[in-house]
Design an enzyme around this catalytic site. Structure first.
Site, PDB file in Angstrom:
ATOM      1  N   ASP A  48       0.857  -1.190   0.000  1.00 47.48           N
ATOM      2  CA  ASP A  48       0.000   0.000   0.000  1.00 47.48           C
ATOM      3  C   ASP A  48       0.890   1.236   0.000  1.00 47.48           C
ATOM      4  O   ASP A  48       1.748   1.390   0.878  1.00 47.48           O
ATOM      5  CB  ASP A  48      -0.898  -0.017   1.237  1.00 47.48           C
ATOM      6  N   ASP A 141      -3.120   2.394  -6.054  1.00 45.80           N
ATOM      7  CA  ASP A 141      -1.988   2.500  -5.135  1.00 45.80           C
ATOM      8  C   ASP A 141      -1.863   1.331  -4.171  1.00 45.80           C
ATOM      9  O   ASP A 141      -1.147   1.424  -3.174  1.00 45.80           O
ATOM     10  CB  ASP A 141      -2.065   3.814  -4.347  1.00 45.80           C
ATOM     11  N   GLU A 142      -2.513   0.202  -4.454  1.00 44.93           N
ATOM     12  CA  GLU A 142      -2.355  -0.957  -3.586  1.00 44.93           C
ATOM     13  C   GLU A 142      -2.624  -2.241  -4.361  1.00 44.93           C
ATOM     14  O   GLU A 142      -3.384  -2.251  -5.334  1.00 44.93           O
ATOM     15  CB  GLU A 142      -3.271  -0.877  -2.358  1.00 44.93           C
TER      16      GLU A 142
END
Length: 434
Positions: A48, A141-142
């Site tokens: 993350d 973003d993860e």
């Protein structure tokens, strides 16, 4: 030393491995060690990015490095996300901007650059795929990673590979990440939140039940505000309480959700990491038996399709920034109309509202044989549906939709309908993801 499944430590600065009991790296003296008795035997990771949007803005404008940065604004004046300096002051995502500036008046406000953020996210995912083909993105973003069997390929335990990946991302991309490592997806994602920013946290098999026991029920994947409120009303607030309950009793109370609560409370998660490309759209459509042209006939179908797309978004932890209406005329001519949303959404209410507005401009007497609604431009679910200062009634509609979702999760999708869809003929649609 040669790392083993029995446990070891790895330096997050120089990447040297050492004894499990070490307090500092024997090679460079750093105290930043990842150490755990099961470090060499856990294959599932969740990566993350830390304060992703704000980190990119600071990377691209060094003058912002030591300043509190808030990404957001716009006509509704809502915080999209913020850096950790601003978070220390109490600023949070979805907070009205006037509240954020009251807490942190010196903050620098930056408008979101979604295309830029998405591009950086793709670069990071490619670095992950350099290590394993089993990468499952959750948002820009993860992502999850399964590093089973990669020890021989890379000549090192997966934990060392992950530590090096975090360092590479920071050096080459210019943003930091936090990593959670465990034996399944649920716990890996939970671990990545334990130590932010620049975290590396581990939850082993032997400690799973004790670790979960003291956590609030809201920490369980899939338990939203409505479900948490229901459980609290029933006297259930901790995961430990769920561990003591019989699975059959939980299923009698909460249906399929009861089984999920029972198993996740014990750390049981059999989902595998599913490698896939980045989702570009999620949509649903249907073809009519008889061509339609009236708003009264088309709106119930559009609402039902919007609910299908919303359900898929919620199931995959995505939020959409754009809505596309698709129409096919009786003579097979295709029309597509798009609208960019002010804020990312996961709600059927907002998807339907945008689609209905687009539909209104197309009703000129033309008969349609097909209608579809789709979402695109994905963002993290954490940014979805912030407080709407322009539409005060939105909070009530959002709460009502959460209640509908909870009822449908317990009794089935057809257990309850809105006024738009009640009595409408069933569609022949299938959610699509491309």
């Amino acid at each position: 030393m040669a790392a083993s499944a029995a446990g070891f430590s790895v330096c997050r600065d120089c990447h040297a491995t050492g004894r499990l009991e070490a307090r500092r790296c024997t090679a460079c003296g750093s105290p930043r060690l990842a150490a755990h008795p099961e470090l060499g035997s856990l294959p599932i990771a969740h990566l993350d990015c830390d304060a992703f949007y704000a980190s990119i803005e600071k990377r691209d404008d060094p003058s912002l490095r030591d300043k509190p940065v808030i990404v957001g604004g716009g006509t509704r004046g809502v915080v999209t996300t913020c850096c950790y300096i601003a978070r220390i002051r109490g600023v949070r995502s979805a907070m009205p901007m006037f509240k954020a500036l009251k807490l942190c008046p010196e903050a620098v406000i930056v408008k979101p650059r979604m295309e830029k953020y998405a591009g950086v996210g793709r670069e990071i995912r490619q670095m992950m795929r350099d290590l394993t083909p089993l990468v499952e993105p959750l948002s820009i973003d993860e992502a999850f990673m399964d590093l089973s069997g990669t020890e021989l390929l890379h000549g090192e335990p997966s934990a060392v590979t992950l530590v090096k990946l975090a360092a590479r991302i920071e050096a080459e991309i210019g943003v930091s990440v936090s990593i959670g490592l465990s034996h399944n997806k649920f716990l890996a994602k939970m671990a990545s939140d334990l130590e932010k920013p620049r975290g590396f946290s581990v939850i082993g098999r032997s400690e799973t039940r004790d670790f979960l026991r003291v956590r609030p029920i809201g920490a369980i994947w899939g338990v939203g505000e409505a479900m948490a409120a229901k459980l609290t009303a029933d006297g259930l607030t901790s995961i430990g309480q769920l561990q003591e309950m019989d699975e059959g009793e939980l299923m009698r109370r909460y249906g399929a959700m009861g089984m999920r609560l029972s198993r996740l409370s014990r750390g049981i998660d059999t989902r595998t990491v599913e490698p896939r490309g980045e989702a570009k759209s999620i949509s649903a459509e249907t073809t009519f038996d008889t061509d339609l042209y009236r708003m009264d006939d088309l709106v119930p179908v559009l609402r039902r399709l919007s609910e299908k797309v919303s359900a898929r978004l919620k199931a995959t932890d995505l939020a959409a920034t754009g809505v596309t209406l698709k129409l096919k005329t009786a003579d097979f001519k295709l029309r597509t109309r798009q609208r960019k949303l002010q804020d990312p959404t996961r709600l059927a209410d907002r998807i339907f509202s945008a689609g209905r507005s687009l539909l209104g401009h197309e009703l000129d007497g033309t008969r349609f044989r097909l209608i579809g609604i789709g979402c695109s431009g994905f963002a993290p679910e954490s940014l979805a549906d912030p407080e709407d200062l322009v539409d005060p009634a939105f909070a009530k509609r959002k709460k009502a939709e959460a209640a509908l979702d909870a009822l449908r999760g317990r009794f089935g999708q057809k257990a309850i309908e809105t006024g738009y869809t009640y009595g409408a003929p069933p569609t022949r649609s299938e959610p699509r993801r491309s």
